[in-house]
Scaffold this motif. Structure first.
Motif, PDB file in Angstrom:
ATOM      1  N   LEU A  99       7.083  -9.527  -5.570  1.00  0.00           N
ATOM      2  CA  LEU A  99       6.734  -9.812  -3.753  1.00  0.00           C
ATOM      3  C   LEU A  99       5.637  -8.799  -3.241  1.00  0.00           C
ATOM      4  N   ARG A 100       6.096  -7.688  -3.576  1.00  0.00           N
ATOM      5  CA  ARG A 100       5.160  -6.452  -2.900  1.00  0.00           C
ATOM      6  C   ARG A 100       3.703  -6.495  -3.754  1.00  0.00           C
ATOM      7  N   ALA A 101       3.713  -7.087  -4.980  1.00  0.00           N
ATOM      8  CA  ALA A 101       2.223  -7.091  -5.457  1.00  0.00           C
ATOM      9  C   ALA A 101       1.552  -8.116  -5.121  1.00  0.00           C
ATOM     10  N   PHE A 102       2.214  -9.317  -4.733  1.00  0.00           N
ATOM     11  CA  PHE A 102       1.480 -10.501  -4.148  1.00  0.00           C
ATOM     12  C   PHE A 102       1.095 -10.183  -2.683  1.00  0.00           C
ATOM     13  N   ALA A 103       2.094  -9.501  -1.757  1.00  0.00           N
ATOM     14  CA  ALA A 103       1.721  -9.352  -0.637  1.00  0.00           C
ATOM     15  C   ALA A 103       0.732  -8.535  -0.460  1.00  0.00           C
ATOM     16  N   ARG A 104       0.417  -7.278  -1.296  1.00  0.00           N
ATOM     17  CA  ARG A 104      -0.902  -6.525  -1.077  1.00  0.00           C
ATOM     18  C   ARG A 104      -2.021  -7.160  -1.662  1.00  0.00           C
ATOM     19  N   LEU A 105      -2.053  -8.104  -2.669  1.00  0.00           N
ATOM     20  CA  LEU A 105      -3.023  -8.794  -2.963  1.00  0.00           C
ATOM     21  C   LEU A 105      -3.490  -9.675  -2.074  1.00  0.00           C
ATOM     22  N   ALA A 106      -2.737 -10.245  -1.104  1.00  0.00           N
ATOM     23  CA  ALA A 106      -3.072 -11.050  -0.137  1.00  0.00           C
ATOM     24  C   ALA A 106      -3.738 -10.240   1.160  1.00  0.00           C
ATOM     25  N   GLY A 107      -3.697  -8.850   0.889  1.00  0.00           N
ATOM     26  CA  GLY A 107      -4.421  -8.109   2.082  1.00  0.00           C
ATOM     27  C   GLY A 107      -3.182  -7.455   3.081  1.00  0.00           C
ATOM     28  N   LEU A 108      -2.179  -7.624   2.941  1.00  0.00           N
ATOM     29  CA  LEU A 108      -1.202  -7.022   3.800  1.00  0.00           C
ATOM     30  C   LEU A 108      -1.087  -5.670   3.787  1.00  0.00           C
ATOM     31  N   GLY A 109      -0.945  -4.692   4.740  1.00  0.00           N
ATOM     32  CA  GLY A 109      -0.619  -3.426   4.635  1.00  0.00           C
ATOM     33  C   GLY A 109       0.663  -3.191   4.230  1.00  0.00           C
ATOM     34  N   ARG A 110       0.853  -1.796   3.997  1.00  0.00           N
ATOM     35  CA  ARG A 110       2.132  -1.371   3.383  1.00  0.00           C
ATOM     36  C   ARG A 110       3.370  -1.917   4.168  1.00  0.00           C
TER      37      ARG A 110
END
Length: 246
Positions: A99-110
């Motif tokens: 989930l964290r990997a996909f969230a960051r790939l979508a451009g969300l900040g940490r």
């Protein structure tokens, strides 16, 4: 639930070389609605999904998501979540790490990604397995994780290809609960399926694609009535095997 139209496909046409794949396909999907896309293999469902997601440009017609063209607008593409039929996850990572990997790939900040992951875990009821590696999970848990990764960036439209294929009934019902919850929150959902019973339980509308054309559209009950009218299927269960002599 709002009935505002979120996704519009208007008179879509597409061909691979000289082979026409879609012709005159129009579809509209409102927020908070679940629509099933049906059709035999080769009907054009996969091509239509690629057009809706902006991965292909239509030869004729147009697609709009929130008023913008996903083939040309990054903001329109961010409004869409795509869940493929194949499990599109990192099997060596845990559910939470995926989930964290996909969230960051979508451009969300940490910090935004952390909040988004927590929401996705709650929505898809993944708390029990959030720390486990995806490769060790059953098919049902993997499919729910697949959905969670498709919604972690907070899309307005969710497109799923056979989200319950290959799982047992309890896992299927759990996935249906997740999709209903997303619709109740206002998400517009388009899913492919071959399960008429599932459609009757879950969907507001059904669209049937055949040979590149939309040949029927309506509520599951109305389409079943149009096709089968008053015919019924009866199932007989025997309490005991009949005598050999019978």
């Amino acid at each position: 639930m709002s009935s505002d139209v979120t996704l519009v496909a208007d008179d879509l046409g597409f061909a691979y070389g000289d082979r026409s794949v879609l012709a005159g396909v129009s579809l509209a999907l409102g927020s908070g609605r679940i629509c099933a896309l049906l059709g035999p293999n080769g009907a054009g469902k996969s091509t239509l999904i690629r057009l809706l997601c902006g991965r292909l440009v239509p030869a004729t017609g147009r697609v709009r998501v929130g008023g913008d063209d996903p083939a040309r607008s990054a903001s329109a593409r961010r409004r869409i979540g795509l869940v493929p039929q194949q499990i599109a996850l990192y099997p060596h990572l845990s559910v939470g790490e995926n989930l964290r990997a996909f969230a960051r790939l979508a451009g969300l900040g940490r910090s935004e990604a952390r909040r988004a992951c927590d929401r996705a875990v709650r929505t898809c009821d993944l708390g029990e397995v959030v720390g486990r590696r995806v490769g060790t999970l059953s098919g049902g848990w993997q499919r729910r994780t697949n959905i969670a990764c498709g919604i972690v960036h907070g899309p307005e439209v969710l497109i799923l290809d056979e989200p319950t294929v290959g799982v047992d009934l309890p896992a299927r019902l759990a996935i249906e609960r997740v999709l209903r919850a997303l619709a109740e929150e206002g998400m517009a959902i388009l899913m492919t399926s071959h399960d008429l019973e599932e459609m009757g339980r879950l969907c507001d509308r059904v669209a049937f694609l055949d040979a590149g054309r939309l040949v029927a559209e309506g509520s599951p009950a109305s389409l079943i009535h149009d096709v089968f009218a008053d015919r019924r299927e009866w199932q007989v269960t025997l309490d005991a095997l009949p005598d050999d002599e019978l």
